[in-house]
Design a protein around this motif. Structure first.
Motif, PDB file in Angstrom:
ATOM      1  N   UNK A 111       0.839  -1.192   0.000  1.00 54.03           N
ATOM      2  CA  UNK A 111       0.000   0.000   0.000  1.00 54.03           C
ATOM      3  C   UNK A 111       0.883   1.254   0.000  1.00 54.03           C
ATOM      4  N   UNK A 112       0.516   2.222  -0.796  1.00 52.52           N
ATOM      5  CA  UNK A 112       1.226   3.493  -0.781  1.00 52.52           C
ATOM      6  C   UNK A 112       2.237   3.660  -1.905  1.00 52.52           C
ATOM      7  N   UNK A 113       2.523   2.589  -2.636  1.00 57.62           N
ATOM      8  CA  UNK A 113       3.490   2.710  -3.744  1.00 57.62           C
ATOM      9  C   UNK A 113       2.896   3.570  -4.849  1.00 57.62           C
ATOM     10  N   UNK A 114       3.681   4.489  -5.357  1.00 55.10           N
ATOM     11  CA  UNK A 114       3.205   5.396  -6.392  1.00 55.10           C
ATOM     12  C   UNK A 114       2.975   4.640  -7.707  1.00 55.10           C
ATOM     13  N   UNK A 115       1.874   4.976  -8.385  1.00 55.39           N
ATOM     14  CA  UNK A 115       1.537   4.297  -9.641  1.00 55.39           C
ATOM     15  C   UNK A 115       1.631   5.265 -10.832  1.00 55.39           C
ATOM     16  N   UNK A 116       1.041   6.447 -10.676  1.00 53.46           N
ATOM     17  CA  UNK A 116       1.062   7.392 -11.796  1.00 53.46           C
ATOM     18  C   UNK A 116       0.377   8.699 -11.455  1.00 53.46           C
ATOM     19  N   UNK A 117       0.301   9.568 -12.462  1.00 59.13           N
ATOM     20  CA  UNK A 117      -0.321  10.874 -12.298  1.00 59.13           C
ATOM     21  C   UNK A 117      -1.423  11.028 -13.342  1.00 59.13           C
ATOM     22  N   UNK A 118      -2.544  11.596 -12.928  1.00 57.27           N
ATOM     23  CA  UNK A 118      -3.679  11.763 -13.853  1.00 57.27           C
ATOM     24  C   UNK A 118      -3.306  12.773 -14.934  1.00 57.27           C
ATOM     25  N   UNK A 119      -3.502  12.351 -16.205  1.00 57.72           N
ATOM     26  CA  UNK A 119      -3.141  13.223 -17.327  1.00 57.72           C
ATOM     27  C   UNK A 119      -4.359  14.003 -17.833  1.00 57.72           C
ATOM     28  N   UNK A 120      -5.482  13.291 -17.928  1.00 55.79           N
ATOM     29  CA  UNK A 120      -6.697  13.975 -18.393  1.00 55.79           C
ATOM     30  C   UNK A 120      -7.933  13.257 -17.866  1.00 55.79           C
ATOM     31  N   UNK A 121      -9.003  14.014 -17.714  1.00 55.06           N
ATOM     32  CA  UNK A 121     -10.279  13.450 -17.241  1.00 55.06           C
ATOM     33  C   UNK A 121     -11.378  13.886 -18.200  1.00 55.06           C
ATOM     34  N   UNK A 122     -12.083  12.882 -18.747  1.00 53.87           N
ATOM     35  CA  UNK A 122     -13.190  13.199 -19.671  1.00 53.87           C
ATOM     36  C   UNK A 122     -14.404  12.360 -19.295  1.00 53.87           C
ATOM     37  N   UNK A 123     -15.587  12.860 -19.597  1.00 52.09           N
ATOM     38  CA  UNK A 123     -16.794  12.076 -19.360  1.00 52.09           C
ATOM     39  C   UNK A 123     -16.921  11.045 -20.478  1.00 52.09           C
ATOM     40  N   UNK A 124     -17.162   9.771 -20.109  1.00 50.39           N
ATOM     41  CA  UNK A 124     -17.336   8.726 -21.126  1.00 50.39           C
ATOM     42  C   UNK A 124     -18.542   9.044 -21.999  1.00 50.39           C
ATOM     43  N   UNK A 125     -18.416   8.755 -23.302  1.00 49.85           N
ATOM     44  CA  UNK A 125     -19.537   9.039 -24.200  1.00 49.85           C
ATOM     45  C   UNK A 125     -20.735   8.153 -23.859  1.00 49.85           C
ATOM     46  N   UNK A 126     -20.417   6.907 -23.468  1.00 47.01           N
ATOM     47  CA  UNK A 126     -21.470   5.999 -23.012  1.00 47.01           C
ATOM     48  C   UNK A 126     -21.128   5.560 -21.603  1.00 47.01           C
ATOM     49  N   UNK A 127     -22.106   5.398 -20.768  1.00 50.31           N
ATOM     50  CA  UNK A 127     -21.842   4.926 -19.418  1.00 50.31           C
ATOM     51  C   UNK A 127     -21.762   6.051 -18.418  1.00 50.31           C
ATOM     52  N   UNK A 128     -21.626   5.643 -17.156  1.00 47.18           N
ATOM     53  CA  UNK A 128     -21.694   6.638 -16.083  1.00 47.18           C
ATOM     54  C   UNK A 128     -20.318   7.076 -15.592  1.00 47.18           C
ATOM     55  N   UNK A 129     -19.307   6.348 -15.977  1.00 47.89           N
ATOM     56  CA  UNK A 129     -17.975   6.656 -15.436  1.00 47.89           C
ATOM     57  C   UNK A 129     -17.216   7.661 -16.304  1.00 47.89           C
ATOM     58  N   UNK A 130     -16.106   8.131 -15.737  1.00 45.19           N
ATOM     59  CA  UNK A 130     -15.261   9.066 -16.472  1.00 45.19           C
ATOM     60  C   UNK A 130     -14.113   8.327 -17.158  1.00 45.19           C
ATOM     61  N   UNK A 131     -13.615   8.934 -18.219  1.00 42.19           N
ATOM     62  CA  UNK A 131     -12.429   8.376 -18.891  1.00 42.19           C
ATOM     63  C   UNK A 131     -11.224   9.103 -18.304  1.00 42.19           C
ATOM     64  N   UNK A 132     -10.425   8.379 -17.541  1.00 40.70           N
ATOM     65  CA  UNK A 132      -9.278   9.024 -16.902  1.00 40.70           C
ATOM     66  C   UNK A 132      -7.985   8.418 -17.448  1.00 40.70           C
ATOM     67  N   UNK A 133      -7.166   9.259 -18.041  1.00 40.11           N
ATOM     68  CA  UNK A 133      -5.864   8.807 -18.560  1.00 40.11           C
ATOM     69  C   UNK A 133      -4.785   9.108 -17.529  1.00 40.11           C
ATOM     70  N   UNK A 134      -3.904   8.134 -17.360  1.00 43.47           N
ATOM     71  CA  UNK A 134      -2.877   8.264 -16.325  1.00 43.47           C
ATOM     72  C   UNK A 134      -1.491   8.030 -16.938  1.00 43.47           C
ATOM     73  N   UNK A 135      -0.538   8.875 -16.561  1.00 43.90           N
ATOM     74  CA  UNK A 135       0.848   8.666 -17.002  1.00 43.90           C
ATOM     75  C   UNK A 135       1.564   7.902 -15.887  1.00 43.90           C
ATOM     76  N   UNK A 136       2.102   6.714 -16.188  1.00 51.37           N
ATOM     77  CA  UNK A 136       2.782   5.954 -15.126  1.00 51.37           C
ATOM     78  C   UNK A 136       4.054   6.662 -14.657  1.00 51.37           C
ATOM     79  N   UNK A 137       4.383   6.475 -13.385  1.00 50.65           N
ATOM     80  CA  UNK A 137       5.608   7.119 -12.876  1.00 50.65           C
ATOM     81  C   UNK A 137       6.850   6.388 -13.379  1.00 50.65           C
ATOM     82  N   UNK A 138       6.675   5.113 -13.661  1.00 45.78           N
ATOM     83  CA  UNK A 138       7.814   4.326 -14.141  1.00 45.78           C
ATOM     84  C   UNK A 138       7.880   4.424 -15.668  1.00 45.78           C
ATOM     85  N   UNK A 139       9.080   4.701 -16.173  1.00 42.65           N
ATOM     86  CA  UNK A 139       9.275   4.698 -17.621  1.00 42.65           C
ATOM     87  C   UNK A 139       9.592   3.251 -18.022  1.00 42.65           C
ATOM     88  N   UNK A 140       8.571   2.548 -18.507  1.00 46.04           N
ATOM     89  CA  UNK A 140       8.720   1.112 -18.777  1.00 46.04           C
ATOM     90  C   UNK A 140       9.711   0.819 -19.907  1.00 46.04           C
TER      91      UNK A 140
END
Lengths: 276, 183
Positions: free
Chosen positions: A217-246
């Motif tokens: 618990x607590x390990x960093x995963x990434x940072x939110x890049x953009x948040x958009x409302x999904x065209x269909x459905x109730x959730x949002x489309x959230x794009x995340x940039x990972x902290x690790x450069x794979x």
């Protein structure tokens, strides 16, 4: 012809329903491929370094050859020192993380990457001999890397978090909103199941929730890049940039036992502000 | 199709080059990735094998190489095998009427069969019971990937032919030496 096709289909069918675990023969081949992959990686790295730091300098001017040679030698030394410094920084980061982890860890070197652009896996130079087994988590000083999916005695295959088949339960650090991060190709993740009321915004940091009991618990995963409302459905489309450069992974840590959490000073300050 | 005398050298050359191409595809070729496009000379090698090698021997070599490719990849074991065997068989069928000795024919053959390879791969991926989420741009990457495969094909086919010639000469020398000793 039909026999060949049938044999191929039989192999495909036998393995289609299974997980990533390889058979004894598979382990044998992984062992045979591993050293060559490692050798090519190391040799390639050396050639690359020599090419970039020495040959690129040779032949730029015909005069002052002695000075140029001296300059090249000094630059080589400097770049070697820089390389050492960078290695030191990377390894210090890993060492710091290793000391903070409550579970035993094994440091490993990445020796090969996935040959296809469809899947995001890497091969590391530690395997079952070193206590590694699927699905142990793999981390880096920067954050979460992925999980082990197959092992042979001396090598393991790691499914990176950026693979579309990888998923991780996370918490948005600022809002404490929970969601699931899923790979979305090179350099991008998707945060799923986030309601518009959750208040997730650009720049929010995501950390491992520790809910599945796999990642600390607590390990960093990434940072939110953009948040958009999904065209269909109730959730949002959230794009995340990972902290690790794979694409630039060199050394990783494999967490050997089920972790509890990472040391308190590494944990994010938690302020409960709304959520789902 | 390779002549009877060159059959074994050709299969050995395919195996040796294939092994190194599997290793290189996980290391060296990864450094030259253009977005989602990767250099995949193994496909060109399988196409060449289809046109040049005997059905059974060549098929077994291709299955072994595809199995290795499956092992180092993140997909399930069998995906590369089924795709490459189909490409090998298609190459074998085309090889009955056509020879790919000239480079434009090599480019054309690899382009067509790379499309087939990717379509079979995609189909198998969709048929697989285990969930495999593909990147949304995957279908759009099929033609450019086939073009890249075709563009590098002549170079690798030239390398295989070179190794086959070298191994065949070596084979003949060994045969002559053994014949001389027996006499």
């Amino acid at each position: 012809m039909a026999c060949l096709l049938l044999a191929a289909l039989a192999l495909f069918s036998l393995n289609a329903g299974g997980d990533y675990a390889t058979t004894g023969v598979g382990k044998l081949f992984m062992e045979a491929l591993g050293p060559v992959q490692k050798l090519v990686s190391v040799a390639g790295g050396t050639v690359d370094r020599v090419w970039r730091r020495y040959f690129a300098l040779v032949g730029t001017q015909s005069q002052n050859e002695k000075l140029k040679a001296e300059l090249a030698r000094l630059k080589q030394e400097l770049s070697d020192m820089e390389e050492l410094k960078l290695s030191n920084v990377r390894l210090s980061g890993l060492l710091g993380l290793k000391q903070k982890m409550k579970s035993p860890v094994v440091a490993a070197q990445v020796v090969a990457a996935d040959p296809t652009a469809l899947f995001r896996t890497v091969i590391i130079d530690k395997g079952s001999k070193h206590g590694i087994n699927p699905p142990m988590p793999v981390v880096h000083s920067q954050g979460v890397v992925g999980r082990v999916v197959a092992v042979s005695p001396n090598y393991s295959k790691v499914l990176l978090l950026s693979d579309p088949n990888a998923g991780l339960d996370v918490v948005v650090q600022r809002t404490r909103t929970r969601g699931v991060v899923q790979g979305a190709g090179p350099g991008l993740l998707k945060l799923k199941y986030i309601l518009p009321t959750a208040g997730v915004t650009e720049g929010d940091r995501l950390i491992a929730s520790g809910m599945a009991g796999l990642f600390p618990k607590g390990l960093l995963v990434g940072t939110v890049k953009s948040v958009k409302q999904e065209t269909r459905g109730v959730f949002q489309e959230v794009e995340v940039v990972p902290v690790v450069d794979f694409d630039r992974l060199e050394e990783v840590l494999v967490v050997l036992e089920k972790p509890v959490s990472i040391a308190p000073e590494e944990k994010a300050p938690s302020k409960k502000r709304g959520g789902k | 199709m390779i002549g009877d005398s060159n059959r074994w050298p050709a299969m050995a050359a395919t195996l040796v080059i294939g092994f190194f191409l599997v290793v290189a595809s996980t290391t060296v070729f990864g450094w030259f990735q253009i977005y989602s496009l990767k250099v995949r000379p193994l496909v060109a090698l399988v196409v060449w094998a289809g046109f040049s090698l005997p059905l059974i021997g060549g098929g077994l070599v291709v299955i072994l190489l595809a199995y290795l490719a499956d092992l180092v990849s993140g997909g399930m074991v069998g995906l590369q095998i089924i795709s490459m065997v189909v490409v090998f068989l298609a190459g074998g069928l085309a090889g009955r009427r056509l020879e790919i000795t000239a480079w434009p024919l090599q480019v054309a053959a690899v382009f067509m069969l790379s499309l087939l390879y990717q379509l079979v791969f995609w189909g198998a991926l969709n048929l697989a019971p285990r969930l495999h989420i593909q990147p949304s741009n995957f279908p759009w990457m099929i033609p450019p990937q086939a073009l890249l495969d075709a563009a590098v094909a002549p170079l690798f086919i030239f390398m295989v032919n070179l190794l086959v010639r070298w191994l065949a000469a070596f084979w003949r020398r060994m045969d002559t030496r053994q014949g001389g000793r027996a006499a």
